[in-house]
Scaffold this motif. Sequence first.
Motif, mmCIF file in Angstrom:
data_model
loop_
_atom_site.group_PDB
_atom_site.id
_atom_site.type_symbol
_atom_site.label_atom_id
_atom_site.label_comp_id
_atom_site.label_asym_id
_atom_site.label_seq_id
_atom_site.Cartn_x
_atom_site.Cartn_y
_atom_site.Cartn_z
ATOM 1 N N PRO A 174 12.840 -56.158 5.499
ATOM 2 C CA PRO A 174 12.457 -55.111 4.543
ATOM 3 C C PRO A 174 13.541 -54.847 3.509
ATOM 4 C CG PRO A 174 13.191 -54.122 6.585
ATOM 5 C CD PRO A 174 13.144 -55.614 6.831
ATOM 6 N N ILE A 175 13.110 -54.480 2.311
ATOM 7 C CA ILE A 175 14.069 -54.121 1.265
ATOM 8 C C ILE A 175 14.014 -52.630 0.950
ATOM 9 C CG2 ILE A 175 14.237 -56.404 0.235
ATOM 10 C CD1 ILE A 175 12.191 -55.583 -1.841
ATOM 11 N N THR A 176 13.154 -51.885 1.644
ATOM 12 C CA THR A 176 13.241 -50.425 1.648
ATOM 13 C C THR A 176 13.037 -49.967 3.083
ATOM 14 O OG1 THR A 176 10.984 -49.518 1.479
ATOM 15 C CG2 THR A 176 11.931 -50.500 -0.520
ATOM 16 N N VAL A 177 13.685 -48.877 3.451
ATOM 17 C CA VAL A 177 13.596 -48.394 4.823
ATOM 18 C C VAL A 177 12.202 -47.855 5.127
ATOM 19 C CG1 VAL A 177 14.283 -45.997 4.470
ATOM 20 C CG2 VAL A 177 14.937 -47.165 6.574
ATOM 21 N N MET A 178 11.447 -47.485 4.078
ATOM 22 C CA MET A 178 10.090 -46.997 4.292
ATOM 23 C C MET A 178 9.167 -48.107 4.771
ATOM 24 S SD MET A 178 9.433 -44.603 0.969
ATOM 25 C CE MET A 178 10.444 -43.173 0.584
ATOM 26 N N ALA A 179 9.439 -49.341 4.330
ATOM 27 C CA ALA A 179 8.513 -50.440 4.573
ATOM 28 C C ALA A 179 8.225 -50.690 6.051
ATOM 29 C CB ALA A 179 9.026 -51.710 3.901
ATOM 30 N N PRO A 180 9.230 -50.961 6.896
ATOM 31 C CA PRO A 180 8.914 -51.224 8.300
ATOM 32 C C PRO A 180 8.427 -49.991 9.028
ATOM 33 C CG PRO A 180 11.282 -51.114 7.987
ATOM 34 C CD PRO A 180 10.666 -51.083 6.621
ATOM 35 N N ALA A 181 8.932 -48.824 8.648
ATOM 36 C CA ALA A 181 8.537 -47.597 9.335
ATOM 37 C C ALA A 181 7.060 -47.301 9.129
ATOM 38 C CB ALA A 181 9.387 -46.432 8.837
ATOM 39 N N LEU A 182 6.622 -47.329 7.871
ATOM 40 C CA LEU A 182 5.232 -47.006 7.580
ATOM 41 C C LEU A 182 4.303 -48.160 7.922
ATOM 42 C CD1 LEU A 182 5.701 -45.091 4.217
ATOM 43 C CD2 LEU A 182 5.280 -44.139 6.475
ATOM 44 N N ASN A 183 4.788 -49.384 7.826
ATOM 45 C CA ASN A 183 3.963 -50.536 8.159
ATOM 46 C C ASN A 183 3.559 -50.509 9.631
ATOM 47 O OD1 ASN A 183 2.864 -53.211 7.262
ATOM 48 N ND2 ASN A 183 4.160 -53.923 8.930
ATOM 49 N N THR A 184 4.382 -49.874 10.466
ATOM 50 C CA THR A 184 4.087 -49.753 11.891
ATOM 51 C C THR A 184 2.722 -49.113 12.116
ATOM 52 O OG1 THR A 184 6.432 -49.470 12.351
ATOM 53 C CG2 THR A 184 4.912 -48.789 14.072
ATOM 54 N N HIS A 185 2.344 -48.223 11.242
ATOM 55 C CA HIS A 185 1.109 -47.465 11.415
ATOM 56 C C HIS A 185 -0.078 -48.059 10.660
ATOM 57 C CE1 HIS A 185 3.369 -44.272 13.409
ATOM 58 N NE2 HIS A 185 4.308 -44.568 12.548
ATOM 59 N N SER A 186 0.155 -49.152 9.935
ATOM 60 C CA SER A 186 -0.919 -49.825 9.191
ATOM 61 C C SER A 186 -1.750 -48.822 8.393
ATOM 62 C CB SER A 186 -1.823 -50.612 10.157
ATOM 63 O OG SER A 186 -1.070 -51.566 10.860
#
Length: 284
Positions: free
Chosen positions: A228-240
């Motif tokens: 990820p290149i932003t910390v939001m990406a993996p965190a929010l992607n977890t919830h689809s």
Amino acid sequence: MADELVYFRGSPWSLKCVWAAHLLGFGTIYQEKLIFSEYNFPMGQLGLRFRLGDWSSPITIPILFPKASSEQPLRSSYDILHFLNNKAEEYKTSNFNVAETGNTEHVSSLSLKDEQVIQWDMRLDTVMRFLRGLMMKYDDITPYLVPIPVHYIPGALSLISSIQKKYFISKYGEVDTQISKEEVENILREANERLSQSSFLVGEKLTYADISLATALESMAPEDPERPITVMAPALNTHSLFKEMFDRRFPRLLPWKKQILTDHFSPNVEKQVLVPLTMKIARL
């Protein structure tokens, strides 16, 4: 002596600032004119407060410290890029070959003074603040905000995550959590309609508006969740959270974002902004 850009690895606001600075030539042709300094929490905050002489107001990143001591530090992404754009014009780099991206397109000023670009950037800032508000609603996103070594210290991750999340909520929560999903969808709908007819949001070449949109989209749906290149990406992607929205309602946006990253996002920028924390590590 050079100007100094302090950025926070993982912050989408820092990402678009670093990215645009590189496109303006400050990471390559005129790299000696700008120092990129990475901010680290929490010790970095003490250092910044000392430099700013500010011990009470919230500290937001990125920050640009002009080399001229008579000039005030700049504390918003747009103000920073406007400053750097003016500097680029001074250095006669208003037209340069973006060799580092592997293409031959000439970027002038990213049209930072164009009113449409300014309006798009403001609206896309709303999208990113909505995403930041969403992060505060999930208990399992805090590991993404904690340095990797802390994950291996018994009990430390839970303690620091709790402290950091409380700080995060107190700093941003009141405003960010009030932004509605409908407001965000309206912005994305307009972007999808525009990009169904054109390759860029404003005009016929890359502008800062495109960088802002690509950053917001990468925060919502990363190209590679493991890098990820932003910390939001993996965190929010977890919830689809956004899969159906993009697949069915805004089908143009993610292919467009992928093309923008392919054409204009260089390895040099990635090295500076890549979040050194995979989903696997975050779940230890």
